[in-house]
Enzyme design. Structure first.
Site, PDB file in Angstrom:
ATOM      1  N   HIS A  27       0.841  -1.207   0.000  1.00 51.09           N
ATOM      2  CA  HIS A  27       0.000   0.000   0.000  1.00 51.09           C
ATOM      3  C   HIS A  27       0.861   1.237   0.000  1.00 51.09           C
ATOM      4  CE1 HIS A  27       0.784  -1.395   4.095  1.00 51.09           C
ATOM      5  NE2 HIS A  27       0.836  -0.117   4.451  1.00 51.09           N
ATOM      6  N   HIS A  45       0.797   5.127   1.460  1.00 49.50           N
ATOM      7  CA  HIS A  45       0.159   6.072   2.372  1.00 49.50           C
ATOM      8  C   HIS A  45       0.157   7.446   1.712  1.00 49.50           C
ATOM      9  CE1 HIS A  45       0.700   3.687   6.226  1.00 49.50           C
ATOM     10  NE2 HIS A  45       1.630   3.109   5.482  1.00 49.50           N
TER      11      HIS A  45
END
Ligand code: AMP
Length: 143
Positions: free
Chosen positions: A106, A108
């Site tokens: 992922h 951020h």
């Protein structure tokens, strides 16, 4: 823990993708999901994840990574336009030693303001889901 981790289909983001765990969704298509971090380090802290089984930067296919970073740019622009921060930090951790706590790759998106220090990574308090949903709607409106 080694960087050569095997993808665990029970990780928390896999459960968010399947809908088993709720999240404040910002955007979704057939390849990507963006949602609000439940333990935000700043107001508007958003996560962007691919819909592929990859733990980190080292095991994601280049084409999937390409799509993920382009989507991250698009959603970061919407975060910027929705919240008018002074800066936006993009973070991505690989391996426990680097600070990674969820082993589904992922990015951020962290909006930052001159006069506001960032909260602790993955160690702060849980945000109110209604507030997260309101922020998600604000960001979505700028997509
Ligand atoms: P990392 O440490 O880079 O793997 O980041 C994982 C992020 O996921 C942290 O910023 C956590 O606050 C966030 N997080 C953990 N559980 C949830 C959850 N159920 N919903 C949304 N974000 C979460």
């Amino acid at each position: 823990m080694s960087l050569l981790v095997t993808y665990d289909a029970q990780n928390i983001f896999a459960k968010i993708l399947s809908g088993a765990i709720p999240s404040a969704r910002v955007y979704e298509d057939d390849r990507t999901l963006a949602f609000m971090d439940a333990f935000p380090q700043s107001k508007g802290h958003t996560l962007v994840i691919p819909k592929v089984d990859a733990c980190n930067l080292f095991d994601i296919e280049p084409a999937d990574l390409q799509n993920l970073i382009v989507e991250t740019q698009r959603i970061a622009r919407a975060v910027r336009d929705a919240l008018s921060p002074d800066g936006v930090r993009i973070m991505q951790f690989n391996g426990e030693a680097a600070g990674q706590t969820v082993f589904h790759i992922h990015f951020h998106i962290l909006p930052m303001w001159d006069d506001q220090p960032l909260g602790r990574h993955a160690g702060g308090g849980m945000a109110d889901i209604n507030e997260l949903n309101a922020l998600a709607a604000q960001i979505r409106a700028k997509l």
